[in-house]
Design a protein around this motif. Structure first.
Motif, PDB file in Angstrom:
ATOM      1  N   ARG A  76      -0.895 -26.593   1.333  1.00 30.28           N
ATOM      2  CA  ARG A  76      -0.782 -25.733   2.515  1.00 30.28           C
ATOM      3  C   ARG A  76      -2.123 -25.660   3.253  1.00 30.28           C
ATOM      4  NH1 ARG A  76       3.173 -22.011   3.062  1.00 30.28           N
ATOM      5  NH2 ARG A  76       1.657 -20.530   3.887  1.00 30.28           N
ATOM      6  N   ASN A  77      -2.059 -25.331   4.545  1.00 32.87           N
ATOM      7  CA  ASN A  77      -3.276 -25.191   5.349  1.00 32.87           C
ATOM      8  C   ASN A  77      -3.909 -23.822   5.226  1.00 32.87           C
ATOM      9  OD1 ASN A  77      -3.168 -27.803   6.380  1.00 32.87           O
ATOM     10  ND2 ASN A  77      -1.758 -27.189   7.997  1.00 32.87           N
ATOM     11  N   GLN A  78      -3.148 -22.847   4.733  1.00 34.51           N
ATOM     12  CA  GLN A  78      -3.647 -21.483   4.604  1.00 34.51           C
ATOM     13  C   GLN A  78      -3.412 -20.979   3.185  1.00 34.51           C
ATOM     14  OE1 GLN A  78      -5.242 -19.752   7.049  1.00 34.51           O
ATOM     15  NE2 GLN A  78      -5.073 -21.607   8.265  1.00 34.51           N
ATOM     16  N   PRO A  79      -4.348 -20.204   2.640  1.00 35.13           N
ATOM     17  CA  PRO A  79      -4.096 -19.594   1.337  1.00 35.13           C
ATOM     18  C   PRO A  79      -3.040 -18.496   1.490  1.00 35.13           C
ATOM     19  CG  PRO A  79      -6.117 -18.735   2.255  1.00 35.13           C
ATOM     20  CD  PRO A  79      -5.650 -19.809   3.188  1.00 35.13           C
ATOM     21  N   ARG A  80      -2.431 -18.122   0.380  1.00 33.97           N
ATOM     22  CA  ARG A  80      -1.447 -17.041   0.435  1.00 33.97           C
ATOM     23  C   ARG A  80      -1.156 -16.516  -0.965  1.00 33.97           C
ATOM     24  NH1 ARG A  80       4.720 -18.862   0.836  1.00 33.97           N
ATOM     25  NH2 ARG A  80       4.796 -20.152  -1.011  1.00 33.97           N
ATOM     26  N   ASN A  81      -0.534 -15.357  -1.007  1.00 34.13           N
ATOM     27  CA  ASN A  81       0.037 -14.854  -2.245  1.00 34.13           C
ATOM     28  C   ASN A  81       1.501 -15.250  -2.247  1.00 34.13           C
ATOM     29  OD1 ASN A  81      -2.351 -13.688  -2.960  1.00 34.13           O
ATOM     30  ND2 ASN A  81      -1.660 -11.587  -2.823  1.00 34.13           N
ATOM     31  N   TRP A  82       1.901 -15.943  -3.288  1.00 38.18           N
ATOM     32  CA  TRP A  82       3.288 -16.382  -3.422  1.00 38.18           C
ATOM     33  C   TRP A  82       3.955 -15.490  -4.465  1.00 38.18           C
ATOM     34  CZ3 TRP A  82       5.199 -20.512  -7.139  1.00 38.18           C
ATOM     35  CH2 TRP A  82       6.549 -20.812  -6.904  1.00 38.18           C
ATOM     36  N   PRO A  84       6.858 -15.859  -6.683  1.00 37.06           N
ATOM     37  CA  PRO A  84       7.773 -16.929  -7.063  1.00 37.06           C
ATOM     38  C   PRO A  84       9.149 -16.492  -7.526  1.00 37.06           C
ATOM     39  CG  PRO A  84       6.084 -16.669  -8.726  1.00 37.06           C
ATOM     40  CD  PRO A  84       5.719 -15.769  -7.586  1.00 37.06           C
ATOM     41  N   PHE A  85       9.269 -15.392  -8.227  1.00 39.72           N
ATOM     42  CA  PHE A  85      10.578 -14.983  -8.713  1.00 39.72           C
ATOM     43  C   PHE A  85      10.519 -13.541  -9.179  1.00 39.72           C
ATOM     44  CE2 PHE A  85       8.237 -17.299 -11.964  1.00 39.72           C
ATOM     45  CZ  PHE A  85       8.164 -16.379 -12.987  1.00 39.72           C
ATOM     46  N   ASP A  86      11.666 -12.930  -9.217  1.00 38.91           N
ATOM     47  CA  ASP A  86      11.809 -11.571  -9.712  1.00 38.91           C
ATOM     48  C   ASP A  86      12.713 -11.663 -10.930  1.00 38.91           C
ATOM     49  OD1 ASP A  86      12.234  -8.912 -10.205  1.00 38.91           O
ATOM     50  OD2 ASP A  86      13.072  -8.451  -8.241  1.00 38.91           O
ATOM     51  N   TYR A  87      12.156 -11.506 -12.097  1.00 35.03           N
ATOM     52  CA  TYR A  87      12.908 -11.657 -13.334  1.00 35.03           C
ATOM     53  C   TYR A  87      12.996 -10.303 -14.026  1.00 35.03           C
ATOM     54  CZ  TYR A  87      14.197 -13.243 -17.993  1.00 35.03           C
ATOM     55  OH  TYR A  87      14.843 -13.412 -19.190  1.00 35.03           O
ATOM     56  N   LYS A  88      14.197  -9.757 -14.124  1.00 38.82           N
ATOM     57  CA  LYS A  88      14.423  -8.460 -14.775  1.00 38.82           C
ATOM     58  C   LYS A  88      13.478  -7.387 -14.229  1.00 38.82           C
ATOM     59  CE  LYS A  88      16.311 -10.397 -19.004  1.00 38.82           C
ATOM     60  NZ  LYS A  88      16.249 -10.445 -20.461  1.00 38.82           N
ATOM     61  N   ASN A  89      13.419  -7.312 -12.902  1.00 37.72           N
ATOM     62  CA  ASN A  89      12.585  -6.327 -12.206  1.00 37.72           C
ATOM     63  C   ASN A  89      11.091  -6.485 -12.463  1.00 37.72           C
ATOM     64  OD1 ASN A  89      14.773  -5.116 -10.934  1.00 37.72           O
ATOM     65  ND2 ASN A  89      15.173  -3.846 -12.730  1.00 37.72           N
ATOM     66  N   LYS A  90      10.675  -7.657 -12.890  1.00 37.66           N
ATOM     67  CA  LYS A  90       9.242  -7.934 -13.039  1.00 37.66           C
ATOM     68  C   LYS A  90       8.821  -8.728 -11.820  1.00 37.66           C
ATOM     69  CE  LYS A  90       8.912  -7.642 -17.947  1.00 37.66           C
ATOM     70  NZ  LYS A  90       7.918  -6.763 -18.409  1.00 37.66           N
ATOM     71  N   LYS A  91       7.939  -8.135 -11.031  1.00 38.52           N
ATOM     72  CA  LYS A  91       7.500  -8.773  -9.789  1.00 38.52           C
ATOM     73  C   LYS A  91       6.204  -9.525 -10.061  1.00 38.52           C
ATOM     74  CE  LYS A  91       7.973  -4.597  -8.208  1.00 38.52           C
ATOM     75  NZ  LYS A  91       7.853  -3.413  -7.384  1.00 38.52           N
ATOM     76  N   ASN A  92       6.141 -10.768  -9.585  1.00 35.44           N
ATOM     77  CA  ASN A  92       5.012 -11.646  -9.888  1.00 35.44           C
ATOM     78  C   ASN A  92       4.307 -12.130  -8.632  1.00 35.44           C
ATOM     79  OD1 ASN A  92       5.414 -11.930 -12.865  1.00 35.44           O
ATOM     80  ND2 ASN A  92       7.388 -12.673 -12.166  1.00 35.44           N
ATOM     81  N   ILE A  93       3.015 -12.404  -8.799  1.00 41.14           N
ATOM     82  CA  ILE A  93       2.180 -12.941  -7.723  1.00 41.14           C
ATOM     83  C   ILE A  93       1.423 -14.148  -8.268  1.00 41.14           C
ATOM     84  CG2 ILE A  93       0.204 -12.538  -6.199  1.00 41.14           C
ATOM     85  CD1 ILE A  93       0.818  -9.522  -6.458  1.00 41.14           C
ATOM     86  N   ILE A  94       1.427 -15.231  -7.505  1.00 42.85           N
ATOM     87  CA  ILE A  94       0.520 -16.356  -7.759  1.00 42.85           C
ATOM     88  C   ILE A  94      -0.333 -16.497  -6.505  1.00 42.85           C
ATOM     89  CG2 ILE A  94       0.311 -18.855  -8.066  1.00 42.85           C
ATOM     90  CD1 ILE A  94       2.911 -18.768  -9.678  1.00 42.85           C
ATOM     91  N   SER A 119      -3.162  -8.476  -2.823  1.00 42.79           N
ATOM     92  CA  SER A 119      -2.671  -8.165  -4.167  1.00 42.79           C
ATOM     93  C   SER A 119      -2.724  -6.674  -4.476  1.00 42.79           C
ATOM     94  CB  SER A 119      -3.501  -8.916  -5.220  1.00 42.79           C
ATOM     95  OG  SER A 119      -3.435 -10.298  -5.006  1.00 42.79           O
ATOM     96  N   LEU A 120      -3.397  -5.905  -3.648  1.00 47.45           N
ATOM     97  CA  LEU A 120      -3.492  -4.467  -3.902  1.00 47.45           C
ATOM     98  C   LEU A 120      -2.155  -3.762  -3.697  1.00 47.45           C
ATOM     99  CD1 LEU A 120      -6.939  -3.585  -2.272  1.00 47.45           C
ATOM    100  CD2 LEU A 120      -6.417  -3.877  -4.706  1.00 47.45           C
ATOM    101  N   ILE A 121      -1.493  -4.064  -2.579  1.00 46.06           N
ATOM    102  CA  ILE A 121      -0.198  -3.464  -2.274  1.00 46.06           C
ATOM    103  C   ILE A 121       0.736  -4.576  -1.791  1.00 46.06           C
ATOM    104  CG2 ILE A 121       1.026  -1.685  -0.973  1.00 46.06           C
ATOM    105  CD1 ILE A 121      -1.683  -0.327  -0.520  1.00 46.06           C
ATOM    106  N   PRO A 122       1.222  -5.427  -2.710  1.00 47.12           N
ATOM    107  CA  PRO A 122       2.074  -6.546  -2.310  1.00 47.12           C
ATOM    108  C   PRO A 122       3.422  -6.066  -1.777  1.00 47.12           C
ATOM    109  CG  PRO A 122       1.738  -6.514  -4.694  1.00 47.12           C
ATOM    110  CD  PRO A 122       0.990  -5.369  -4.130  1.00 47.12           C
ATOM    111  N   GLY A 125       6.750 -10.357   0.580  1.00 45.56           N
ATOM    112  CA  GLY A 125       7.115 -11.179   1.728  1.00 45.56           C
ATOM    113  C   GLY A 125       5.900 -11.617   2.509  1.00 45.56           C
ATOM    114  N   ASN A 126       6.139 -12.032   3.736  1.00 44.21           N
ATOM    115  CA  ASN A 126       5.063 -12.503   4.612  1.00 44.21           C
ATOM    116  C   ASN A 126       4.726 -11.463   5.673  1.00 44.21           C
ATOM    117  OD1 ASN A 126       4.804 -15.013   3.349  1.00 44.21           O
ATOM    118  ND2 ASN A 126       6.551 -15.816   4.474  1.00 44.21           N
ATOM    119  N   ASP A 127       4.672 -10.212   5.284  1.00 39.42           N
ATOM    120  CA  ASP A 127       4.466  -9.145   6.258  1.00 39.42           C
ATOM    121  C   ASP A 127       3.212  -8.324   5.957  1.00 39.42           C
ATOM    122  OD1 ASP A 127       5.621  -8.213   3.954  1.00 39.42           O
ATOM    123  OD2 ASP A 127       7.051  -6.904   4.935  1.00 39.42           O
ATOM    124  N   ALA A 128       2.087  -8.983   5.877  1.00 43.21           N
ATOM    125  CA  ALA A 128       0.816  -8.304   5.627  1.00 43.21           C
ATOM    126  C   ALA A 128       0.492  -7.375   6.799  1.00 43.21           C
ATOM    127  CB  ALA A 128      -0.300  -9.321   5.454  1.00 43.21           C
TER     128      ALA A 128
END
Length: 135
Positions: A76-82, A84-94, A119-122, A125-128
């Motif tokens: 990608r041309n820009q960094p971002r927080n991705w 990837p998936f929501d597994y059993k209400n566990k929210k993840n950030i890469i 990452s402080l208040i994720p 989505g793409n709505d920073a």
């Protein structure tokens, strides 16, 4: 200027000891940890922990219902927080950094420090907020 911004500037400057970006085939000194007398050398992962701590000290505790899984590089041309998936209400950030950051230590730290704020208040989505982008 905030203490966090100044600290990030000091971290970035201390890597190469100059204002010129250090170009390398791969910024291995920020990826590969090497043993030292007191532990290991700084890497992007350990700097992520330090930057998160500094951001929380300055702006408040992050939303710990989200788990930060780590850092990866993308085409990608820009960094971002991705989120990837929501597994059993566990929210993840890469945190995804650009290929440019994989070859430039200062760029990697610059991008990482920016993504830490997201990452402080994720949102998942793409709505920073303008506040986040301004930081």
């Amino acid at each position: 200027m905030t203490k966090l911004f100044l600290s990030v500037c000091l971290i970035i400057t201390s890597i190469s000891g100059s204002t010129n970006a250090k170009e390398a085939p791969f910024c291995s000194s920020q990826i590969l940890a090497h043993p030292t007398k007191s532990g290991y050398t700084w890497t992007l992962a350990s700097r992520l922990g330090e930057l998160l701590g500094m951001a929380e000290d300055e702006y408040g505790e992050r939303d710990k219902s989200w788990t930060i899984l780590g850092i990866e590089f993308t085409d990608r041309n820009q960094p971002r927080n991705w989120h990837p998936f929501d597994y059993k209400n566990k929210k993840n950030i890469i945190i995804q950094l650009t290929k440019r950051a994989a070859h430039n230590e200062k760029e990697a730290l610059f991008q990482l420090s920016h993504e830490v704020f997201h990452s402080l208040i994720p949102t998942g989505g793409n709505d920073a907020t303008f506040f986040e982008e301004g930081l």
